[in-house]
Design a protein around this motif. Structure first.
Motif, PDB file in Angstrom:
ATOM      1  N   ASN A  40       0.836  -1.193   0.000  1.00 28.97           N
ATOM      2  CA  ASN A  40       0.000   0.000   0.000  1.00 28.97           C
ATOM      3  C   ASN A  40       0.876   1.251   0.000  1.00 28.97           C
ATOM      4  O   ASN A  40       1.790   1.375   0.809  1.00 28.97           O
ATOM      5  CB  ASN A  40      -0.902  -0.012   1.236  1.00 28.97           C
ATOM      6  N   PRO A  41       0.604   2.227  -0.879  1.00 31.57           N
ATOM      7  CA  PRO A  41       1.449   3.428  -0.905  1.00 31.57           C
ATOM      8  C   PRO A  41       1.204   4.361   0.287  1.00 31.57           C
ATOM      9  O   PRO A  41       1.981   5.275   0.508  1.00 31.57           O
ATOM     10  CB  PRO A  41       1.054   4.105  -2.217  1.00 31.57           C
ATOM     11  N   ASP A  42       0.156   4.141   1.051  1.00 24.52           N
ATOM     12  CA  ASP A  42      -0.104   4.966   2.229  1.00 24.52           C
ATOM     13  C   ASP A  42       0.743   4.556   3.427  1.00 24.52           C
ATOM     14  O   ASP A  42       0.835   5.303   4.397  1.00 24.52           O
ATOM     15  CB  ASP A  42      -1.574   4.896   2.621  1.00 24.52           C
ATOM     16  N   VAL A  43       1.336   3.382   3.385  1.00 24.10           N
ATOM     17  CA  VAL A  43       2.142   2.879   4.487  1.00 24.10           C
ATOM     18  C   VAL A  43       3.605   3.200   4.222  1.00 24.10           C
ATOM     19  O   VAL A  43       4.132   2.919   3.160  1.00 24.10           O
ATOM     20  CB  VAL A  43       1.963   1.351   4.643  1.00 24.10           C
ATOM     21  N   CYS A  44       4.259   3.807   5.193  1.00 18.87           N
ATOM     22  CA  CYS A  44       5.664   4.184   5.047  1.00 18.87           C
ATOM     23  C   CYS A  44       6.462   3.552   6.186  1.00 18.87           C
ATOM     24  O   CYS A  44       6.290   3.906   7.345  1.00 18.87           O
ATOM     25  CB  CYS A  44       5.797   5.708   5.070  1.00 18.87           C
ATOM     26  N   TRP A  45       7.334   2.609   5.856  1.00 19.70           N
ATOM     27  CA  TRP A  45       8.148   1.949   6.861  1.00 19.70           C
ATOM     28  C   TRP A  45       9.471   2.667   7.069  1.00 19.70           C
ATOM     29  O   TRP A  45      10.112   2.506   8.096  1.00 19.70           O
ATOM     30  CB  TRP A  45       8.420   0.500   6.449  1.00 19.70           C
ATOM     31  N   ASP A  46       9.913   3.435   6.088  1.00 21.07           N
ATOM     32  CA  ASP A  46      11.198   4.114   6.159  1.00 21.07           C
ATOM     33  C   ASP A  46      10.979   5.602   5.910  1.00 21.07           C
ATOM     34  O   ASP A  46      11.006   6.068   4.778  1.00 21.07           O
ATOM     35  CB  ASP A  46      12.151   3.528   5.113  1.00 21.07           C
ATOM     36  N   ARG A  47      10.741   6.351   6.953  1.00 18.83           N
ATOM     37  CA  ARG A  47      10.447   7.777   6.802  1.00 18.83           C
ATOM     38  C   ARG A  47      11.665   8.607   6.444  1.00 18.83           C
ATOM     39  O   ARG A  47      11.549   9.673   5.871  1.00 18.83           O
ATOM     40  CB  ARG A  47       9.850   8.329   8.098  1.00 18.83           C
ATOM     41  N   LYS A  48      12.827   8.117   6.768  1.00 23.50           N
ATOM     42  CA  LYS A  48      14.041   8.897   6.518  1.00 23.50           C
ATOM     43  C   LYS A  48      14.378   8.936   5.022  1.00 23.50           C
ATOM     44  O   LYS A  48      14.670   9.993   4.475  1.00 23.50           O
ATOM     45  CB  LYS A  48      15.203   8.297   7.307  1.00 23.50           C
ATOM     46  N   ASN A  49      14.326   7.798   4.340  1.00 22.24           N
ATOM     47  CA  ASN A  49      14.698   7.738   2.927  1.00 22.24           C
ATOM     48  C   ASN A  49      13.524   7.953   1.978  1.00 22.24           C
ATOM     49  O   ASN A  49      13.724   8.354   0.841  1.00 22.24           O
ATOM     50  CB  ASN A  49      15.352   6.390   2.611  1.00 22.24           C
TER      51      ASN A  49
END
Length: 82
Positions: A40-49
């Motif tokens: 899902n594009p709404d889920v972000c596991w890596d906010r830094k990159n």
């Protein structure tokens, strides 16, 4: 726990299909939740990159599980680049 379940299945064999379908439903729901968490594009596991993953999606990328009468190859970009 398994001993209790196996004892009840031996004494009540009509519970075998119930256990089979409940186990299959649990497995399918867990696999769908895993797919939602990964694709899902709404889920972000890596906010830094990658702080905004939905901006990197092309209009031809299919991320929905099921669509009716939708051809993603013919879609055009309708948003600006950031």
């Amino acid at each position: 726990m398994l001993g209790t379940i196996s004892r009840q299945l031996k004494s009540h064999p009509a519970l075998i299909p119930l256990l089979f379908f409940i186990g299959g439903g649990c497995a399918m729901s867990m696999s769908y939740l895993a797919r939602l968490a990964i694709r899902n594009p709404d889920v972000c596991w890596d906010r830094k990159n990658n702080p905004e993953p939905w901006n990197k999606m092309a209009p031809t990328d299919q991320y929905k599980f099921f669509t009716v009468n939708m051809d993603y190859n013919k879609l055009k970009k309708d948003r600006p680049d950031f």
